[in-house]
Write an enzyme that holds these catalytic residues in place. Structure first.
Site, PDB file in Angstrom:
ATOM      1  CE1 TYR A  48     -27.801  38.341  49.675  1.00  0.00           C
ATOM      2  CE2 TYR A  48     -29.146  39.738  48.254  1.00  0.00           C
ATOM      3  CZ  TYR A  48     -29.046  38.752  49.219  1.00  0.00           C
ATOM      4  OH  TYR A  48     -30.169  38.196  49.735  1.00  0.00           O
ATOM      5  CD  GLU A  50     -25.732  34.269  49.084  1.00  0.00           C
ATOM      6  OE1 GLU A  50     -25.379  33.321  48.371  1.00  0.00           O
ATOM      7  OE2 GLU A  50     -26.922  34.554  49.304  1.00  0.00           O
ATOM      8  CG  ASP A 194     -23.902  31.658  74.168  1.00  0.00           C
ATOM      9  OD1 ASP A 194     -23.458  32.822  74.186  1.00  0.00           O
ATOM     10  OD2 ASP A 194     -25.034  31.370  73.762  1.00  0.00           O
ATOM     11  CB  THR A 220     -24.660  38.602  71.290  1.00  0.00           C
ATOM     12  OG1 THR A 220     -24.472  38.807  72.684  1.00  0.00           O
ATOM     13  CG2 THR A 220     -25.700  37.517  71.074  1.00  0.00           C
ATOM     14  CE  LYS A 223     -27.404  39.176  75.198  1.00  0.00           C
ATOM     15  NZ  LYS A 223     -27.203  38.318  74.007  1.00  0.00           N
ATOM     16  NE  ARG A 229     -30.895  43.258  68.709  1.00  0.00           N
ATOM     17  CZ  ARG A 229     -30.913  43.307  70.036  1.00  0.00           C
ATOM     18  NH1 ARG A 229     -30.610  44.417  70.678  1.00  0.00           N
ATOM     19  NH2 ARG A 229     -31.227  42.240  70.736  1.00  0.00           N
TER      20      ARG A 229
HETATM   21  N1  DSN Z   1     -32.631  37.308  75.264  1.00  0.00           N
HETATM   22  C1  DSN Z   1     -31.227  37.587  75.461  1.00  0.00           C
HETATM   23  C2  DSN Z   1     -31.008  38.035  76.861  1.00  0.00           C
HETATM   24  O1  DSN Z   1     -31.700  38.939  77.218  1.00  0.00           O
HETATM   25  O2  DSN Z   1     -30.205  37.494  77.596  1.00  0.00           O
HETATM   26  C3  DSN Z   1     -30.494  36.434  75.124  1.00  0.00           C
HETATM   27  O3  DSN Z   1     -30.981  35.920  73.926  1.00  0.00           O
END
Ligand code: DSN
Length: 425
Positions: A48, A50, A194, A220, A223, A229
């Site tokens: 933990y 925080e 984003d 994110t 990707k 993730r």
């Molecule tokens: N669901 C993701 C995507 O596949 O683009 C984004 O949240």
């Protein structure tokens, strides 16, 4: 390994096999390196922490502090960002934190329409963002399939949103962030980008850089960035309150302080330090030259696939791609997105059904599929292999429409993918 939970680990092995034998074309997925996987699966999950480095609410955080500081420094270097927060558990959490920092419930936001390629958290009525805030949307032009910037400006001038959001889940073209910034300045709005999908391409200079124009950036990490993730928040060189930000009580505060508080304690508790360590590993990998080569190949593969499909008579929204993804409008092929996803699945090719702009079908059926090349490029596929993948896609749709067996095709797909192991780097 001893004492494994057989039920769970058998399923993990089955999923590993599925990932190995198939062609992964979901635009938001990728295969992480062994090092990223090791960090994500490490004993750091026990801790933990925080708070933030050197300002924690728990003891024993000295090593965790070093790890999180490494992640912060590496992300700053990767994007040339002045402020970063590596704690958001996901892209949605990153966006929620930014809204919490900048908006009050009931404030207006302007985002890219989900049915034109936007994201749930950019104001969709089924998401908290569409329920807590008053939303309006911009979209693509029917003629070109590209963002209608002038219509977006007119909507912004009419609605006067407090925040404008650029970024998408299914949009294959680059963004004119400067245009968005000019519109935001006209109405005094905060501009959020984003960049969850194209983050890796932006980091390597292969798409326009939003950090020059947008006040706040979210992304994110799993990707095109090929990390675990998770989510991050960033700001560029102007970050220390250049836009007259005030907190919700009206006090002038550094935006970095407001954002940090919005992540913790505003919307999250303990950070996932095993994931933050894996983010640090991925950021270092993304700084290497080989990652530039990888991103170049992702783009080449996407472009090659789009051209091949166009040659076979498929409609690609906007006519092609600038990034890692493409959106196929299947209406001319007389198959729905749902059926195409199923057909490709029978051949062990994984995609997702997707609405296309001005779709006449529901989100459960859809008229399109979204395809991306980050994962197959990680496995080493290049243009000549993309020719084969194109044939497999087309054959899947033919077999489905003619009610034929997929046995021989799925075997061919599995044989092809045997040549491209995962975890080779
Ligand atoms: N669901 C993701 C995507 O596949 O683009 C984004 O949240």
């Amino acid at each position: 390994m001893k004492n494994l939970d057989k039920d769970v680990f058998k399923l993990i092995q089955k999923e590993e096999k599925r990932q190995i034998v198939g062609v992964e074309l979901i635009a938001s997925e990728n295969y992480v390196s062994d090092s990223v996987l090791s960090a994500a699966g490490s004993i750091l999950t026990n801790k933990y922490a925080e708070g933030y480095p050197n300002k924690r609410y728990y003891g024993g955080c000295e090593i965790i502090d070093e790890i999180e500081t490494l992640a912060i420094q590496r992300l700053q270097l990767l994007f040339n960002a002045e402020y970063v927060n590596v704690q958001p558990h996901s892209g949605s959490q990153a966006n929620a934190s930014v809204y919490l920092a900048c908006l009050n419930p009931g404030d207006k936001i302007l985002g890219f329409d989900l049915s034109h390629g936007g994201h749930l958290t950019h104001g969709s009525p089924v998401n908290f963002s569409g329920q807590l805030y008053q939303t309006s949307f911009y979209g693509v032009s029917k003629d070109t399939g590209t963002i209608d910037y002038n219509a977006m400006r007119l909507t912004a001038l009419k609605e006067k949103p407090k925040m404008i959001i650029c970024g998408a889940s299914a949009y294959s073209r680059d963004w004119d962030y400067e245009f968005f910034r000019n519109v935001a300045d006209e109405i005094g709005a905060t501009l959020l980008a984003d960049i969850s999908h194209p983050a890796g391409l932006i980091a390597k200079g292969l798409l326009k850089d939003p950090l020059h124009f947008c006040h706040i950036i979210t992304s994110t990490t799993h990707k095109t960035l090929r990390g675990p993730r998770g989510g991050v928040i960033m700001m560029g060189k102007d970050y220390e309150n250049p836009f007259g930000y005030k907190n919700k009580k009206g006090d002038k505060k550094m935006m970095s302080t407001i954002l940090n508080s919005a992540v913790f304690p505003g919307s999250q508790g303990g950070p996932l330090e095993h994931i933050i360590a894996a983010k640090a590993v991925a950021f270092r990998e993304a700084m290497q030259d080989h990652f530039f080569e990888y991103m170049m190949q992702v783009k080449k593969n996407a472009n090659h696939l789009a051209n091949n499909l166009l040659d076979l008579g498929y409609d690609i929204v906007s006519g092609g791609t600038d990034n890692h993804s493409l959106l196929i409008d299947l209406r001319s092929k007389e198959i729905t997105g749902k059926d195409a996803e199923f057909a490709l699945g029978q051949a062990h090719i994984t995609v997702n059904k997707n609405m296309v702009p001005f779709d006449d079908k529901s989100p459960f059926i859809t008229s399109g599929i979204r395809i991306g090349t980050p994962a197959i490029t990680t496995r080493g596929l290049i243009e000549e292999d993309i020719d084969l993948i194109t044939k497999y896609i087309d054959e899947s749709i033919f077999l489905f429409r003619n009610k034929k067996s997929f046995n021989s095709l799925s075997k061919k797909v599995n044989e092809t993918m045997k040549k491209f192991p995962i975890f080779k780097y």
